[in-house]
Motif scaffolding. Structure first.
Motif, PDB file in Angstrom:
ATOM      1  N   ILE A 158     -39.636  31.320  72.538  1.00 46.61           N
ATOM      2  CA  ILE A 158     -38.656  32.357  72.216  1.00 46.61           C
ATOM      3  C   ILE A 158     -38.302  32.296  70.727  1.00 46.61           C
ATOM      4  O   ILE A 158     -38.279  33.318  70.045  1.00 46.61           O
ATOM      5  N   LEU A 159     -38.043  31.071  70.231  1.00 46.17           N
ATOM      6  CA  LEU A 159     -37.659  30.906  68.822  1.00 46.17           C
ATOM      7  C   LEU A 159     -38.786  31.240  67.851  1.00 46.17           C
ATOM      8  O   LEU A 159     -38.552  31.823  66.792  1.00 46.17           O
ATOM      9  N   GLU A 160     -40.014  30.863  68.197  1.00 45.34           N
ATOM     10  CA  GLU A 160     -41.127  31.017  67.261  1.00 45.34           C
ATOM     11  C   GLU A 160     -41.902  32.323  67.414  1.00 45.34           C
ATOM     12  O   GLU A 160     -42.614  32.716  66.488  1.00 45.34           O
ATOM     13  N   GLU A 161     -41.772  32.989  68.572  1.00 46.49           N
ATOM     14  CA  GLU A 161     -42.561  34.195  68.775  1.00 46.49           C
ATOM     15  C   GLU A 161     -41.746  35.425  69.158  1.00 46.49           C
ATOM     16  O   GLU A 161     -41.936  36.487  68.571  1.00 46.49           O
ATOM     17  N   VAL A 162     -40.858  35.288  70.126  1.00 46.30           N
ATOM     18  CA  VAL A 162     -40.112  36.461  70.595  1.00 46.30           C
ATOM     19  C   VAL A 162     -39.072  36.904  69.571  1.00 46.30           C
ATOM     20  O   VAL A 162     -39.018  38.088  69.206  1.00 46.30           O
ATOM     21  N   ILE A 163     -38.244  35.982  69.093  1.00 48.70           N
ATOM     22  CA  ILE A 163     -37.198  36.345  68.133  1.00 48.70           C
ATOM     23  C   ILE A 163     -37.792  36.887  66.826  1.00 48.70           C
ATOM     24  O   ILE A 163     -37.314  37.907  66.328  1.00 48.70           O
ATOM     25  N   PRO A 164     -38.847  36.285  66.274  1.00 49.47           N
ATOM     26  CA  PRO A 164     -39.447  36.885  65.078  1.00 49.47           C
ATOM     27  C   PRO A 164     -40.001  38.299  65.336  1.00 49.47           C
ATOM     28  O   PRO A 164     -39.890  39.173  64.469  1.00 49.47           O
ATOM     29  N   LEU A 165     -40.573  38.527  66.507  1.00 50.46           N
ATOM     30  CA  LEU A 165     -41.048  39.871  66.854  1.00 50.46           C
ATOM     31  C   LEU A 165     -39.873  40.849  66.872  1.00 50.46           C
ATOM     32  O   LEU A 165     -39.952  41.945  66.306  1.00 50.46           O
ATOM     33  N   ALA A 166     -38.778  40.430  67.510  1.00 50.35           N
ATOM     34  CA  ALA A 166     -37.586  41.285  67.569  1.00 50.35           C
ATOM     35  C   ALA A 166     -37.049  41.566  66.166  1.00 50.35           C
ATOM     36  O   ALA A 166     -36.702  42.709  65.841  1.00 50.35           O
ATOM     37  N   LYS A 167     -36.979  40.537  65.335  1.00 52.87           N
ATOM     38  CA  LYS A 167     -36.469  40.713  63.969  1.00 52.87           C
ATOM     39  C   LYS A 167     -37.343  41.667  63.167  1.00 52.87           C
ATOM     40  O   LYS A 167     -36.845  42.445  62.370  1.00 52.87           O
ATOM     41  N   SER A 168     -38.647  41.627  63.419  1.00 55.18           N
ATOM     42  CA  SER A 168     -39.553  42.542  62.700  1.00 55.18           C
ATOM     43  C   SER A 168     -39.297  43.994  63.083  1.00 55.18           C
ATOM     44  O   SER A 168     -39.677  44.905  62.348  1.00 55.18           O
ATOM     45  N   LYS A 169     -38.637  44.210  64.206  1.00 55.93           N
ATOM     46  CA  LYS A 169     -38.300  45.567  64.674  1.00 55.93           C
ATOM     47  C   LYS A 169     -36.835  45.906  64.418  1.00 55.93           C
ATOM     48  O   LYS A 169     -36.345  46.940  64.849  1.00 55.93           O
ATOM     49  N   GLY A 170     -36.108  44.995  63.728  1.00 57.92           N
ATOM     50  CA  GLY A 170     -34.729  45.267  63.353  1.00 57.92           C
ATOM     51  C   GLY A 170     -33.672  44.754  64.322  1.00 57.92           C
ATOM     52  O   GLY A 170     -32.505  45.133  64.224  1.00 57.92           O
ATOM     53  N   TYR A 171     -34.057  43.899  65.246  1.00 59.25           N
ATOM     54  CA  TYR A 171     -33.106  43.344  66.222  1.00 59.25           C
ATOM     55  C   TYR A 171     -32.819  41.894  65.867  1.00 59.25           C
ATOM     56  O   TYR A 171     -33.730  41.127  65.602  1.00 59.25           O
ATOM     57  N   ASP A 172     -31.535  41.542  65.886  1.00 55.16           N
ATOM     58  CA  ASP A 172     -31.126  40.205  65.483  1.00 55.16           C
ATOM     59  C   ASP A 172     -30.287  39.571  66.588  1.00 55.16           C
ATOM     60  O   ASP A 172     -29.195  40.034  66.889  1.00 55.16           O
ATOM     61  N   PHE A 173     -30.848  38.538  67.216  1.00 48.77           N
ATOM     62  CA  PHE A 173     -30.128  37.816  68.253  1.00 48.77           C
ATOM     63  C   PHE A 173     -30.594  36.378  68.264  1.00 48.77           C
ATOM     64  O   PHE A 173     -31.637  36.036  67.720  1.00 48.77           O
ATOM     65  N   SER A 204     -26.310  39.205  68.789  1.00 45.87           N
ATOM     66  CA  SER A 204     -25.583  39.545  70.003  1.00 45.87           C
ATOM     67  C   SER A 204     -26.503  39.742  71.202  1.00 45.87           C
ATOM     68  O   SER A 204     -27.695  40.002  71.066  1.00 45.87           O
ATOM     69  N   LYS A 205     -25.883  39.624  72.344  1.00 46.12           N
ATOM     70  CA  LYS A 205     -26.591  39.876  73.594  1.00 46.12           C
ATOM     71  C   LYS A 205     -27.019  41.346  73.664  1.00 46.12           C
ATOM     72  O   LYS A 205     -28.071  41.662  74.207  1.00 46.12           O
ATOM     73  N   GLU A 206     -26.192  42.243  73.110  1.00 45.83           N
ATOM     74  CA  GLU A 206     -26.525  43.664  73.122  1.00 45.83           C
ATOM     75  C   GLU A 206     -27.805  43.931  72.339  1.00 45.83           C
ATOM     76  O   GLU A 206     -28.628  44.753  72.743  1.00 45.83           O
ATOM     77  N   GLN A 207     -27.983  43.234  71.220  1.00 46.53           N
ATOM     78  CA  GLN A 207     -29.211  43.390  70.434  1.00 46.53           C
ATOM     79  C   GLN A 207     -30.422  42.929  71.253  1.00 46.53           C
ATOM     80  O   GLN A 207     -31.471  43.566  71.243  1.00 46.53           O
ATOM     81  N   ALA A 208     -30.269  41.816  71.961  1.00 47.63           N
ATOM     82  CA  ALA A 208     -31.346  41.311  72.813  1.00 47.63           C
ATOM     83  C   ALA A 208     -31.657  42.317  73.913  1.00 47.63           C
ATOM     84  O   ALA A 208     -32.824  42.575  74.237  1.00 47.63           O
ATOM     85  N   MET A 209     -30.605  42.910  74.479  1.00 47.15           N
ATOM     86  CA  MET A 209     -30.785  43.895  75.543  1.00 47.15           C
ATOM     87  C   MET A 209     -31.520  45.122  75.019  1.00 47.15           C
ATOM     88  O   MET A 209     -32.442  45.628  75.661  1.00 47.15           O
ATOM     89  N   ARG A 210     -31.128  45.591  73.858  1.00 49.05           N
ATOM     90  CA  ARG A 210     -31.797  46.762  73.269  1.00 49.05           C
ATOM     91  C   ARG A 210     -33.272  46.465  72.995  1.00 49.05           C
ATOM     92  O   ARG A 210     -34.139  47.307  73.222  1.00 49.05           O
ATOM     93  N   PHE A 211     -33.532  45.271  72.504  1.00 47.24           N
ATOM     94  CA  PHE A 211     -34.917  44.883  72.251  1.00 47.24           C
ATOM     95  C   PHE A 211     -35.726  44.897  73.546  1.00 47.24           C
ATOM     96  O   PHE A 211     -36.823  45.430  73.602  1.00 47.24           O
ATOM     97  N   MET A 212     -35.166  44.296  74.609  1.00 42.57           N
ATOM     98  CA  MET A 212     -35.881  44.246  75.883  1.00 42.57           C
ATOM     99  C   MET A 212     -36.115  45.645  76.439  1.00 42.57           C
ATOM    100  O   MET A 212     -37.172  45.935  76.997  1.00 42.57           O
ATOM    101  N   LEU A 213     -35.148  46.531  76.283  1.00 39.05           N
ATOM    102  CA  LEU A 213     -35.343  47.915  76.725  1.00 39.05           C
ATOM    103  C   LEU A 213     -36.448  48.588  75.921  1.00 39.05           C
ATOM    104  O   LEU A 213     -37.257  49.334  76.474  1.00 39.05           O
TER     105      LEU A 213
END
Length: 120
Positions: free
Chosen positions: A44-59, A2-11
């Motif tokens: 974004i696909l190879e670096e940002v999203i995997p970083l987010a997933k490692s912190k528990g965020y899924d988008f 979700s966009k909310e997960q992406a937003m939480r990650f960015m915050l």
């Protein structure tokens, strides 16, 4: 996803110093390069999203890209009242929780857009 997960990650990249360092490392690595849209998506696909997933965020890529799009129009208080179904019935002293959430998301969206502009 979700966009909310992406937003939480960015915050979180703004308040968690370790995550901020990791995220800024990705951004800084490509900062001086004039990247195509495809290259940006790959990062974004190879670096940002995997970083987010490692912190528990899924988008998804789409969620992240949508978050980074600047707000098309800043809504007035009256327009937000109508958007949340209030039809203007809320006084300026008493706002519904839906109104407050809509306003918060609007502000956060603007912040994320500014964040993207600053770091790119």
């Amino acid at each position: 996803m979700s966009k909310e997960q992406a937003m939480r990650f960015m915050l979180l990249t703004e308040v968690d110093e370790n995550l901020k360092r990791e995220y800024r490392g990705i951004v800084n690595k490509y900062e001086v390069k004039n990247l195509t849209k495809e290259e940006q998506e790959k990062i974004i696909l190879e670096e940002v999203i995997p970083l987010a997933k490692s912190k528990g965020y899924d988008f998804s890529l789409g969620d992240f890209q949508e978050l980074l799009q600047p707000a098309k129009k800043q809504l007035t208080d009256e327009e937000l009242d109508e958007a949340v179904g209030g039809r203007g019935q809320f006084s300026s002293q008493k706002k519904s929780s839906a109104y407050v959430r809509a306003r918060f998301l609007s502000v956060i969206s603007d912040m994320c857009s500014i964040h993207w502009i600053i770091y790119n």
